[in-house]
Motif scaffolding. Structure first.
Motif, PDB file in Angstrom:
ATOM      1  N   THR A  98      43.544  47.556  28.079  1.00  0.00           N
ATOM      2  CA  THR A  98      43.685  46.145  27.749  1.00  0.00           C
ATOM      3  C   THR A  98      43.051  45.384  28.910  1.00  0.00           C
ATOM      4  OG1 THR A  98      45.770  46.597  26.629  1.00  0.00           O
ATOM      5  CG2 THR A  98      45.283  44.295  27.162  1.00  0.00           C
ATOM      6  N   PRO A  99      41.761  45.017  28.773  1.00  0.00           N
ATOM      7  CA  PRO A  99      41.062  44.374  29.895  1.00  0.00           C
ATOM      8  C   PRO A  99      41.685  43.025  30.268  1.00  0.00           C
ATOM      9  CG  PRO A  99      39.527  45.050  28.175  1.00  0.00           C
ATOM     10  CD  PRO A  99      40.902  45.195  27.615  1.00  0.00           C
ATOM     11  N   LEU A 100      41.580  42.705  31.532  1.00  0.00           N
ATOM     12  CA  LEU A 100      42.028  41.396  32.025  1.00  0.00           C
ATOM     13  C   LEU A 100      40.863  40.432  31.858  1.00  0.00           C
ATOM     14  CD1 LEU A 100      43.859  42.470  35.295  1.00  0.00           C
ATOM     15  CD2 LEU A 100      44.860  42.061  33.054  1.00  0.00           C
ATOM     16  N   GLU A 101      40.729  39.896  30.672  1.00  0.00           N
ATOM     17  CA  GLU A 101      39.601  39.017  30.375  1.00  0.00           C
ATOM     18  C   GLU A 101      39.792  37.669  31.053  1.00  0.00           C
ATOM     19  OE1 GLU A 101      38.681  38.848  26.251  1.00  0.00           O
ATOM     20  OE2 GLU A 101      38.966  40.994  25.979  1.00  0.00           O
ATOM     21  N   GLY A 102      38.707  37.149  31.566  1.00  0.00           N
ATOM     22  CA  GLY A 102      38.745  35.851  32.226  1.00  0.00           C
ATOM     23  C   GLY A 102      39.126  35.923  33.696  1.00  0.00           C
ATOM     24  N   ASP A 103      39.542  37.089  34.166  1.00  0.00           N
ATOM     25  CA  ASP A 103      39.907  37.267  35.576  1.00  0.00           C
ATOM     26  C   ASP A 103      38.778  37.958  36.310  1.00  0.00           C
ATOM     27  OD1 ASP A 103      42.387  36.155  35.155  1.00  0.00           O
ATOM     28  OD2 ASP A 103      43.392  38.080  34.859  1.00  0.00           O
TER      29      ASP A 103
ATOM     30  N   ILE B 213      47.255  50.529  35.953  1.00  0.00           N
ATOM     31  CA  ILE B 213      46.113  49.613  35.872  1.00  0.00           C
ATOM     32  C   ILE B 213      44.904  50.321  36.468  1.00  0.00           C
ATOM     33  CG2 ILE B 213      46.646  48.480  38.074  1.00  0.00           C
ATOM     34  CD1 ILE B 213      45.601  45.852  36.785  1.00  0.00           C
ATOM     35  N   SER B 214      43.761  50.176  35.802  1.00  0.00           N
ATOM     36  CA  SER B 214      42.530  50.775  36.324  1.00  0.00           C
ATOM     37  C   SER B 214      41.603  49.660  36.769  1.00  0.00           C
ATOM     38  CB  SER B 214      41.845  51.624  35.251  1.00  0.00           C
ATOM     39  OG  SER B 214      41.360  50.794  34.215  1.00  0.00           O
ATOM     40  N   GLY B 215      40.706  49.995  37.669  1.00  0.00           N
ATOM     41  CA  GLY B 215      39.737  49.018  38.148  1.00  0.00           C
ATOM     42  C   GLY B 215      38.964  49.555  39.336  1.00  0.00           C
ATOM     43  N   TYR B 216      38.032  48.729  39.791  1.00  0.00           N
ATOM     44  CA  TYR B 216      37.204  49.093  40.933  1.00  0.00           C
ATOM     45  C   TYR B 216      37.759  48.377  42.167  1.00  0.00           C
ATOM     46  CZ  TYR B 216      33.122  50.194  43.708  1.00  0.00           C
ATOM     47  OH  TYR B 216      32.298  50.680  44.679  1.00  0.00           O
ATOM     48  N   PRO B 217      38.185  49.127  43.196  1.00  0.00           N
ATOM     49  CA  PRO B 217      38.770  48.474  44.383  1.00  0.00           C
ATOM     50  C   PRO B 217      37.706  47.829  45.275  1.00  0.00           C
ATOM     51  CG  PRO B 217      38.724  50.845  44.694  1.00  0.00           C
ATOM     52  CD  PRO B 217      38.195  50.576  43.306  1.00  0.00           C
ATOM     53  N   ILE B 218      37.790  46.504  45.379  1.00  0.00           N
ATOM     54  CA  ILE B 218      36.908  45.773  46.297  1.00  0.00           C
ATOM     55  C   ILE B 218      37.492  45.828  47.701  1.00  0.00           C
ATOM     56  CG2 ILE B 218      35.915  43.516  46.840  1.00  0.00           C
ATOM     57  CD1 ILE B 218      36.125  42.842  43.890  1.00  0.00           C
TER      58      ILE B 218
END
Length: 199
Positions: free
Chosen positions: A173-178, A142-147
């Motif tokens: 595959t984006p986590l849409e709505g999250d 999973i990819s993303g920006y760590p808050i």
């Protein structure tokens, strides 16, 4: 028995500024609290620093009192000065413990090779905010920006925003709505730090 109680109370009163400084430091930083003995030693060191600063402050006010009238320097003024200096010292130490201003200068002067961060793990996330890819148990990514991220790899959670699951071809595959997702750090096997957002 009354003598011992007075001595213990006097000792605690002397150490209170140091404990107050340590309370501020550990409340504002990600450092784990040390054991009981180490905390008492830190309180002694912080108390010494606070008492030295309060003594200098007292001399400064007494000298300034020759020209301006501030009031009398009594036990109440000393108590307020000790508490104020202890809180200010805790905030100042917290500032230097959460950024690299002091340690980068010390490294340039070759005084140390250390960083202010509690672990290398935490420092890797704190030094340069960027997108990451977490390799999770079961060959998932999973990819993303760590808050938010854990201070150590064995406990806590990653909180990622702008997250997307990655397949074997790096298709997202984006986590849409999250807004964000929490990933337990115990499930993370590898962390990739991407060079920039386009990666």
């Amino acid at each position: 028995m009354g003598e011992i109680s007075k001595d213990v109370l006097s000792l605690l009163t002397q150490l209170m500024p140091g404990f107050l400084t340590a309370w501020v430091v550990y409340g504002l930083t990600t450092y784990t609290k040390p054991g009981q003995f180490e905390r008492v030693v830190q309180a002694l060191i912080y108390s010494f620093i606070v008492n030295a600063l309060v003594a200098a402050l007292e001399q400064g006010f007494l000298f300034a009192g020759k020209f301006l009238r501030f009031g009398t320097w009594d036990h109440s003024a000393e108590l307020v000065a000790s508490a104020s200096v202890a809180i200010a010292l805790g905030v100042l130490l917290s500032f230097f413990m959460t950024n690299d201003a002091f340690f980068s200068l010390a490294r340039r002067l070759r005084l140390t090779t250390r960083t202010p961060y509690p672990t290398e793990w935490y420092g890797a996330f704190a030094t340069k905010p960027r997108y990451v890819v977490l390799h999770i148990e079961g060959s998932r990514r999973i990819s993303g920006y760590p808050i938010e991220w854990p201070t150590e790899p064995t406990s806590g959670h990653f909180r990622l925003t702008d997250a997307a699951w990655l397949n074997d071809d790096n298709k997202e595959t984006p986590l849409e709505g999250d807004d964000s997702i929490l990933i337990p750090s115990k499930q993370v096997e590898i962390v990739e730090f991407l060079k920039n957002a386009e990666d």
